[in-house]
Motif scaffolding. Structure first.
Motif, PDB file in Angstrom:
ATOM      1  N   VAL A  55      19.860  47.800  37.426  1.00 31.87           N
ATOM      2  CA  VAL A  55      21.323  47.733  37.504  1.00 31.87           C
ATOM      3  C   VAL A  55      21.735  48.343  38.849  1.00 31.87           C
ATOM      4  N   THR A  56      21.989  47.493  39.820  1.00 29.79           N
ATOM      5  CA  THR A  56      22.257  47.957  41.182  1.00 29.79           C
ATOM      6  C   THR A  56      23.675  48.471  41.372  1.00 29.79           C
ATOM      7  N   HIS A  57      24.597  48.052  40.486  1.00 27.53           N
ATOM      8  CA  HIS A  57      25.988  48.469  40.679  1.00 27.53           C
ATOM      9  C   HIS A  57      26.714  48.444  39.344  1.00 27.53           C
ATOM     10  N   CYS A  58      27.589  49.426  39.131  1.00 21.27           N
ATOM     11  CA  CYS A  58      28.479  49.449  37.971  1.00 21.27           C
ATOM     12  C   CYS A  58      29.793  50.079  38.403  1.00 21.27           C
ATOM     13  N   GLU A  59      30.897  49.521  37.905  1.00 14.29           N
ATOM     14  CA  GLU A  59      32.202  49.971  38.369  1.00 14.29           C
ATOM     15  C   GLU A  59      33.270  49.652  37.325  1.00 14.29           C
ATOM     16  N   PHE A  60      34.215  50.577  37.154  1.00 15.61           N
ATOM     17  CA  PHE A  60      35.355  50.373  36.274  1.00 15.61           C
ATOM     18  C   PHE A  60      36.502  49.719  37.040  1.00 15.61           C
ATOM     19  N   ASN A  61      37.281  48.920  36.305  1.00 11.48           N
ATOM     20  CA  ASN A  61      38.515  48.380  36.860  1.00 11.48           C
ATOM     21  C   ASN A  61      39.607  49.434  36.721  1.00 11.48           C
TER      22      ASN A  61
ATOM     23  N   MET B 208      22.454  38.352  37.802  1.00 12.61           N
ATOM     24  CA  MET B 208      23.571  38.229  36.874  1.00 12.61           C
ATOM     25  C   MET B 208      24.569  39.363  37.094  1.00 12.61           C
ATOM     26  N   VAL B 209      25.867  38.979  37.094  1.00 14.25           N
ATOM     27  CA  VAL B 209      26.973  39.931  37.070  1.00 14.25           C
ATOM     28  C   VAL B 209      27.677  39.761  35.733  1.00 14.25           C
ATOM     29  N   LYS B 210      27.943  40.877  35.044  1.00 14.02           N
ATOM     30  CA  LYS B 210      28.535  40.810  33.715  1.00 14.02           C
ATOM     31  C   LYS B 210      29.752  41.714  33.631  1.00 14.02           C
ATOM     32  N   MET B 211      30.727  41.246  32.818  1.00 17.06           N
ATOM     33  CA  MET B 211      31.945  42.010  32.546  1.00 17.06           C
ATOM     34  C   MET B 211      31.913  42.465  31.091  1.00 17.06           C
ATOM     35  N   TRP B 212      32.319  43.748  30.868  1.00 16.73           N
ATOM     36  CA  TRP B 212      32.194  44.332  29.539  1.00 16.73           C
ATOM     37  C   TRP B 212      33.493  45.009  29.119  1.00 16.73           C
TER      38      TRP B 212
ATOM     39  N   ILE C 245      21.486  40.626  43.081  1.00 18.22           N
ATOM     40  CA  ILE C 245      22.790  41.074  43.566  1.00 18.22           C
ATOM     41  C   ILE C 245      22.717  42.546  43.950  1.00 18.22           C
ATOM     42  N   ASN C 246      23.339  42.862  45.093  1.00 16.91           N
ATOM     43  CA  ASN C 246      23.383  44.238  45.576  1.00 16.91           C
ATOM     44  C   ASN C 246      24.602  45.009  45.089  1.00 16.91           C
ATOM     45  N   SER C 247      25.762  44.334  44.992  1.00 16.31           N
ATOM     46  CA  SER C 247      26.996  45.045  44.648  1.00 16.31           C
ATOM     47  C   SER C 247      28.009  44.075  44.068  1.00 16.31           C
ATOM     48  N   ALA C 248      29.008  44.651  43.359  1.00 14.50           N
ATOM     49  CA  ALA C 248      30.128  43.886  42.795  1.00 14.50           C
ATOM     50  C   ALA C 248      31.336  44.817  42.776  1.00 14.50           C
ATOM     51  N   TYR C 249      32.186  44.715  43.804  1.00 11.85           N
ATOM     52  CA  TYR C 249      33.325  45.614  43.978  1.00 11.85           C
ATOM     53  C   TYR C 249      34.620  44.929  43.549  1.00 11.85           C
ATOM     54  N   PHE C 250      35.468  45.654  42.799  1.00 11.33           N
ATOM     55  CA  PHE C 250      36.819  45.204  42.536  1.00 11.33           C
ATOM     56  C   PHE C 250      37.667  45.405  43.786  1.00 11.33           C
ATOM     57  N   SER C 251      38.631  44.508  43.974  1.00 11.68           N
ATOM     58  CA  SER C 251      39.560  44.647  45.097  1.00 11.68           C
ATOM     59  C   SER C 251      40.487  45.839  44.857  1.00 11.68           C
ATOM     60  N   PRO C 252      41.178  46.334  45.896  1.00 14.01           N
ATOM     61  CA  PRO C 252      42.065  47.496  45.711  1.00 14.01           C
ATOM     62  C   PRO C 252      43.143  47.279  44.649  1.00 14.01           C
ATOM     63  N   ASP C 253      43.661  46.038  44.515  1.00 12.08           N
ATOM     64  CA  ASP C 253      44.635  45.772  43.459  1.00 12.08           C
ATOM     65  C   ASP C 253      43.981  45.329  42.155  1.00 12.08           C
ATOM     66  N   CYS C 254      42.643  45.304  42.129  1.00 14.06           N
ATOM     67  CA  CYS C 254      41.853  45.009  40.928  1.00 14.06           C
ATOM     68  C   CYS C 254      42.068  43.593  40.401  1.00 14.06           C
TER      69      CYS C 254
ATOM     70  N   ARG D 209      40.626  40.889  41.996  1.00 11.20           N
ATOM     71  CA  ARG D 209      39.507  40.079  42.450  1.00 11.20           C
ATOM     72  C   ARG D 209      38.215  40.885  42.372  1.00 11.20           C
ATOM     73  N   LEU D 210      37.112  40.150  42.408  1.00  8.86           N
ATOM     74  CA  LEU D 210      35.782  40.758  42.385  1.00  8.86           C
ATOM     75  C   LEU D 210      34.958  40.193  43.526  1.00  8.86           C
ATOM     76  N   LEU D 211      34.330  41.066  44.300  1.00  4.87           N
ATOM     77  CA  LEU D 211      33.519  40.681  45.457  1.00  4.87           C
ATOM     78  C   LEU D 211      32.060  41.004  45.176  1.00  4.87           C
ATOM     79  N   THR D 212      31.202  39.993  45.220  1.00  3.97           N
ATOM     80  CA  THR D 212      29.772  40.184  44.971  1.00  3.97           C
ATOM     81  C   THR D 212      28.970  39.850  46.222  1.00  3.97           C
ATOM     82  N   THR D 213      27.871  40.582  46.403  1.00  2.87           N
ATOM     83  CA  THR D 213      26.966  40.369  47.537  1.00  2.87           C
ATOM     84  C   THR D 213      25.552  40.207  47.010  1.00  2.87           C
ATOM     85  N   ASP D 214      24.923  39.091  47.334  1.00  4.07           N
ATOM     86  CA  ASP D 214      23.549  38.874  46.895  1.00  4.07           C
ATOM     87  C   ASP D 214      22.585  39.399  47.952  1.00  4.07           C
ATOM     88  N   GLN D 215      21.296  39.152  47.747  1.00  2.77           N
ATOM     89  CA  GLN D 215      20.275  39.682  48.653  1.00  2.77           C
ATOM     90  C   GLN D 215      19.786  38.657  49.661  1.00  2.77           C
TER      91      GLN D 215
END
Length: 529
Positions: free
Chosen positions: A280-286, A301-305, A326-335, A337-343
């Motif tokens: 699990v390379t990244h985890c983040e709350f909205n 795989m990127v998953k929403m919970w 996938i390296n990361s999955a960041y929410f945008s400042p206004d939450c 959108r979601l930005l993902t970066t693969d390897q």
């Protein structure tokens, strides 16, 4: 004859009866001529002026008999007939310069008038800021680590203070506006890599960290008051990511086996499940939706919970499959959108609240390499811009020999690259990029070095800070080596200083000797006399 009065709408006109009869005769003659022309050539064909032969003399004779002057239409009749069966070209209007310009003042004025759309106004704002980003250069650098930079985070309240972690477990708290503004905390060395760090917003003097030594802890930068929340006690089992939800008072962390642990900030475990097949390379709350959690993994795989209803791997709200890990999955400042970066070479932008909708894919070279920190794309805190370091790939479309390792900035609304940031003193691969809270500074991790970027105008106004400044004997120039090489240079400098001192002593001794000789000689001469 008496004059005849006619009404047409609200207008009135007095017309002489004789003039009416004369105009009627002219119209009849013109109709006869046009009928003969139509019989000679069908109306579907275009009429050429050269093929129409009209007897102008007959028209003039008929008009002279009735004492009527030849109208101007009779002389221009071939042109008029040619225009009957020909489409008139449209009138080319003049578009003001302001409608083409991306100047924010023009756009605001037109938006107030209802001329422009909201999208064009956003693009104008992005264009003005991208022009400023193109002028960003390195303000200062620091290289206190003997291993590469692996994590960084800006201070939540101080815009010029950043925390950085290394592969050796070292941590620094750096205020780059001060000459002695760096606090260094030693790590354990090999095996102590900091995988993620985050400030405690309730008390910014503390920081949360996850590391390869299998610990998730909270500590200050003086090494005191350290609290360990999780500890695997196993070198083959470690934690790769973490995030803290202050509204719900919970903490989440993911490990290298695909497990995710949710616990309170006091250390009580809420649940633990294997939500992914691998790391699990990244985890983040909205931040706008306190129960929404996103996790990214090397299982592509990127998953929403919903953290209130997690029961296992199949309880995900959304699953976003990718082609590469996938390296990361960041929410945008206004939450929103979601930005993902693969390897490999792909950045994706997903839109909410239905997170399975992918807005666009941005191709970009940032392939994975074992001995560099994985490259991650991040958001600008104010504008909808994406920033990421470039790792040129010969197999990427459009590659050219000698391509620069720049920092690329993309517009999230269009997917277009708006600018590239480049400084001649930074020639390495930049893996991590993060703007501070107002976007005035950009922190970047490049190998062993931490770089601070800002606008060139600020470089000229801030005379106390120079480009590529070395921090209080600890920092290094990005073109130089590690701390060991710096120590060697310091030793050489010290040796050179000692040699210079010895040379000065010898010179003083020789001077004193010559002075004493001259004095003795003068004395001997005077005694002889």
């Amino acid at each position: 004859m008496a004059p005849i009065e006619r009404r047409s709408g609200r207008k009135r006109a007095l017309v002489n009866g004789e003039d009416i009869e004369k105009k009627n005769t002219l119209k009849r003659s013109l109709r006869q001529r046009t009928d003969t022309v139509k019989k000679e050539k069908p109306s579907t064909d275009k009429v050429n002026n050269n093929n129409i032969n009209i007897d102008k003399k007959k028209v003039l004779e008929s008009s002279s008999k009735e004492n009527v002057e030849p109208p101007s239409l009779a002389s221009n009749l071939p042109k008029a007939l040619s225009c009957l069966n020909r489409v008139q070209p449209g009138i080319q209007g003049f578009i003001p310069h302001g409608l083409h310009s991306n100047n924010i003042l023009y756009r605001l004025q037109h938006n107030a008038m209802g001329i422009t759309r909201e999208r064009s106004l956003r693009q104008a704002v992005v264009q003005s800021y991208s022009d400023q980003l193109a002028n960003y250069r390195i303000l200062t650098t620091a290289s206190p680590f003997d291993r590469r930079v692996t994590a960084m985070q800006w201070h939540p309240t101080l815009p010029t203070t950043v925390a950085v972690g290394s592969k050796g477990g070292d941590l620094i708290l750096w205020d780059f506006t001060k000459t002695e503004g760096i606090t260094f905390m030693q790590g354990i060395g090999a095996g102590g890599s900091v995988t993620h760090l985050q400030f405690d917003t309730t008390d910014p003097s503390f920081i949360y960290t996850s590391s390869i030594d299998g610990k998730v802890s909270r500590q200050d930068f003086h090494g005191n008051n350290k609290t360990v929340f999780l500890n695997t006690m196993d070198w083959s089992y470690w934690y790769c990511s973490l995030d803290v939800n202050y509204r719900s008072n919970v903490l989440v962390s993911g490990d290298n086996l695909g497990n995710t642990v949710l616990m309170t900030r006091q250390g009580e475990k809420v649940w633990s499940h294997r939500l992914h097949k691998s790391k699990v390379t990244h985890c983040e709350f909205n931040k706008q939706c306190e129960w929404l959690l996103v996790t990214a993994s090397t299982d592509k795989m990127v998953k929403m919970w919903d953290i209130r209803m997690v029961s296992g791997r199949k309880s995900a709200l959304y699953e976003l499959p990718h082609d590469r890990p996938i390296n990361s999955a960041y929410f945008s400042p206004d939450c929103s959108r979601l930005l993902t970066t693969d390897q490999n070479s792909e950045i994706r932008v997903y839109g909410g609240p239905l997170w399975d909708k992918m807005e666009r894919t941005i191709p970009h070279p940032h392939r994975f390499f074992q001995h560099i920190t994985p490259i991650k794309a991040s958001w600008h805190p104010i504008h909808e811009l994406i920033v990421i370091g470039r790792y040129p790939d010969p197999q990427f479309p459009g590659y050219h020999h000698g391509e620069n390792r720049t920092i690329d900035v993309f517009d999230a609304n269009t997917g277009d690259m708006v600018c590239q940031m480049l400084d001649g003193s930074a020639k390495g691969i930049i893996s991590l990029c993060q703007f501070n809270r107002d976007g005035s500074y950009l922190a970047a991790g490049m190998g062993l070095n931490t770089l601070i970027w800002t606008d060139v105008a600020k470089l000229t106004t801030q005379g106390a800070l120079s480009v590529n400044k070395t921090i209080s004997g600890i920092g290094l120039n990005p073109n130089r080596g590690s701390n060991t090489s710096q120590r060697r240079r310091n030793r050489r400098n010290n040796n050179d200083d000692e040699v210079d001192k010895l040379k000065k002593k010898l010179k003083t001794k020789t001077k004193t000797k010559t002075q004493t000789k001259t004095k003795t000689q003068t004395k001997s001469k005077s005694s002889r006399r």
